[in-house]
Write an enzyme that holds these catalytic residues in place. Sequence first.
Site, short mmCIF file in Angstrom:
data_model
loop_
_atom_site.label_atom_id
_atom_site.label_comp_id
_atom_site.label_asym_id
_atom_site.label_seq_id
_atom_site.Cartn_x
_atom_site.Cartn_y
_atom_site.Cartn_z
N HIS A 98 14.72 -37.46 -0.29
CA HIS A 98 14.92 -37.20 -1.73
C HIS A 98 15.86 -38.30 -2.25
O HIS A 98 16.73 -38.77 -1.50
CB HIS A 98 15.66 -35.90 -2.01
CG HIS A 98 15.09 -34.64 -1.47
ND1 HIS A 98 15.20 -34.24 -0.17
CD2 HIS A 98 14.45 -33.62 -2.10
CE1 HIS A 98 14.64 -33.06 0.00
NE2 HIS A 98 14.17 -32.65 -1.16
N ASP A 101 19.44 -37.61 -1.39
CA ASP A 101 19.90 -37.77 0.00
C ASP A 101 20.41 -39.17 0.27
O ASP A 101 21.15 -39.39 1.21
CB ASP A 101 18.77 -37.57 1.03
CG ASP A 101 17.88 -36.41 0.71
OD1 ASP A 101 18.39 -35.42 0.17
OD2 ASP A 101 16.67 -36.49 1.01
N GLU A 229 4.58 -28.34 -2.61
CA GLU A 229 5.01 -27.58 -1.42
C GLU A 229 5.29 -26.13 -1.83
O GLU A 229 6.29 -25.85 -2.48
CB GLU A 229 6.27 -28.23 -0.85
CG GLU A 229 6.74 -27.57 0.44
CD GLU A 229 7.92 -28.31 1.07
OE1 GLU A 229 7.95 -29.56 1.03
OE2 GLU A 229 8.80 -27.63 1.61
N GLU A 265 4.80 -25.71 4.68
CA GLU A 265 5.95 -25.57 5.60
C GLU A 265 5.85 -24.25 6.34
O GLU A 265 5.64 -23.19 5.74
CB GLU A 265 7.24 -25.63 4.79
CG GLU A 265 8.48 -25.46 5.63
CD GLU A 265 9.76 -25.87 4.90
OE1 GLU A 265 9.78 -26.94 4.27
OE2 GLU A 265 10.73 -25.10 4.96
N HIS A 268 8.19 -21.51 5.10
CA HIS A 268 7.81 -20.93 3.81
C HIS A 268 6.64 -19.96 3.99
O HIS A 268 6.57 -18.94 3.29
CB HIS A 268 7.43 -22.03 2.82
CG HIS A 268 8.55 -23.00 2.54
ND1 HIS A 268 8.39 -24.08 1.71
CD2 HIS A 268 9.83 -23.05 2.96
CE1 HIS A 268 9.53 -24.76 1.63
NE2 HIS A 268 10.41 -24.15 2.40
N ASP A 293 5.40 -29.47 6.79
CA ASP A 293 6.81 -29.47 7.17
C ASP A 293 6.91 -28.55 8.37
O ASP A 293 6.65 -27.35 8.28
CB ASP A 293 7.69 -28.96 6.01
CG ASP A 293 8.06 -30.08 5.05
OD1 ASP A 293 7.59 -31.21 5.24
OD2 ASP A 293 8.83 -29.80 4.11
N ASP A 304 15.36 -19.16 4.52
CA ASP A 304 14.77 -20.40 5.03
C ASP A 304 15.74 -21.04 6.03
O ASP A 304 16.60 -21.83 5.65
CB ASP A 304 14.54 -21.32 3.81
CG ASP A 304 13.56 -22.43 4.08
OD1 ASP A 304 12.94 -22.43 5.16
OD2 ASP A 304 13.41 -23.30 3.20
N ASP A 306 15.11 -23.12 8.51
CA ASP A 306 14.80 -24.53 8.84
C ASP A 306 15.12 -24.89 10.28
O ASP A 306 15.83 -25.88 10.54
CB ASP A 306 15.59 -25.46 7.89
CG ASP A 306 15.03 -25.47 6.48
OD1 ASP A 306 13.82 -25.25 6.33
OD2 ASP A 306 15.82 -25.69 5.54
N ASP A 336 11.31 -30.88 8.60
CA ASP A 336 12.23 -30.47 7.53
C ASP A 336 13.18 -29.45 8.16
O ASP A 336 13.29 -28.31 7.71
CB ASP A 336 11.42 -29.88 6.37
CG ASP A 336 12.27 -29.61 5.14
OD1 ASP A 336 13.49 -29.81 5.21
OD2 ASP A 336 11.71 -29.16 4.12
#
Length: 434
Positions: A98, A101, A229, A265, A268, A293, A304, A306, A336
Amino acid sequence: MSGYFDSISPLTFDPDSEGLAFRHYDPDQMVMGKRMEDQLRFAVAYWHSFGWEGGDPFGGRTFERPWFPADTMELAIMRADAAFDFFRILGVPFFCFHDHDVRPEGDSLAVSRDRLNRIADIFAEKMANGGPRLLWGTANLFTNRRYMAGAATNPDPDVFAYAAATVRDCLEVTHRLDGENYVLWGGREGYETLLNTDPGQELDHMGRFLSLVVEHKHKIGFKGAILLEPKPQEPTKHQYDYDVATVYGFLKRYGLENEVKLNIEQGHAILAGHSFEHELAMANALGIFGSVDMNRNDYQSGWDTDQFPNNVPEIALAYYEILKAGGFASGGTNFDARLRRQSLDPVDLVAAHAGAMDVCARGLKVAAAMLEDDKLEAARRARYAGWQRPEAQAMLGAGSSLESIADKAMAQGLDPQPVSGRQEILENLVNRYV
Ligand code: XLS
Ligand code: NI
Ligand code: NI
């Protein structure tokens, strides 16, 4: 060179290794006609691995990285150096980022854009010198407080415009870096309470925003795919891009179903009450599969988390659907995923990715074996075999009507007999490959 990963050598494929190495990920091994590296197309996510500080709702930073808090360009460059050192250790072909980031946000759109471009210059040089390619770029339209009520769906048109400027710049940088895709995850596109929200209006704004992005992609000649997404909840209670099927309806409504594909993802999918393979199969059925992802959620905690993938049978079923969809075109496997906040050391970050890449490699090999053996597909074909009959096909054709079908069924005195779905037998079959 950042020096941060100096104690770790580049990883190699070495099944007998006792140390840090790939035991299953062999980039050159052929799997269904392609090198494993080209089937899996791994990407590292810049935000989790180089931006996330290890905080949770009860405590702040646990990681000590020399580039934190990365609020100056000097620190952002140190972070870029460390990131590209890390990519080289893993030998991954791709990364994703992003805007937020990679550069500190400026106090105006112009300053933010200038900083993004300066970092992109550094990326371009590192990429040209043997660094990975860009799987996708994206804009962070959710962290800054201006986005608290959404970006494209914000009731304030100035926020819509600010988000448009931000996406324009990120899309152009992604194009300049030869990104293979551009992702839009609907950050805070959703709502907390209907008492202050007009969902119909917000959806129209979101549709318009996406159309503008697609238009701009064509205008600048970006050949990559635009990917949405889906995610059902978090950060807002009701996210508009709930799951694959919901997003397909949205794309259809705004005439974008041939322009936009999906980045799916695993975490998700779990939040939406689906399995990963369900979401992948739906996207394939609807013709909008793009990329993944590859990060799982905890099945109990309901948010989430991750986490890096570590469940081979699950991942095998996911790659089975991906291979059935023809494999990745512009998409790939993006981690991700982030470390747990007690995993403090550089070696933790390397091991997390190496393990995840091995899990994916194993999953891919299992999926390919199942597909090549064709036993599952043969069983599926047998289950639908009745539809091969001309009378069955005729029901689906233009010449049939509810009446003609009904009259024929009555005249034939139809009395269909149930047939076993063979679920357990098929599950046992899968188990023989895993
Ligand atoms: C958040 C999303 C995000 C997107 C990119 O849950 O997964 O990380 O992948 O904005
Ligand atoms: Ni994601
Ligand atoms: Ni996510």
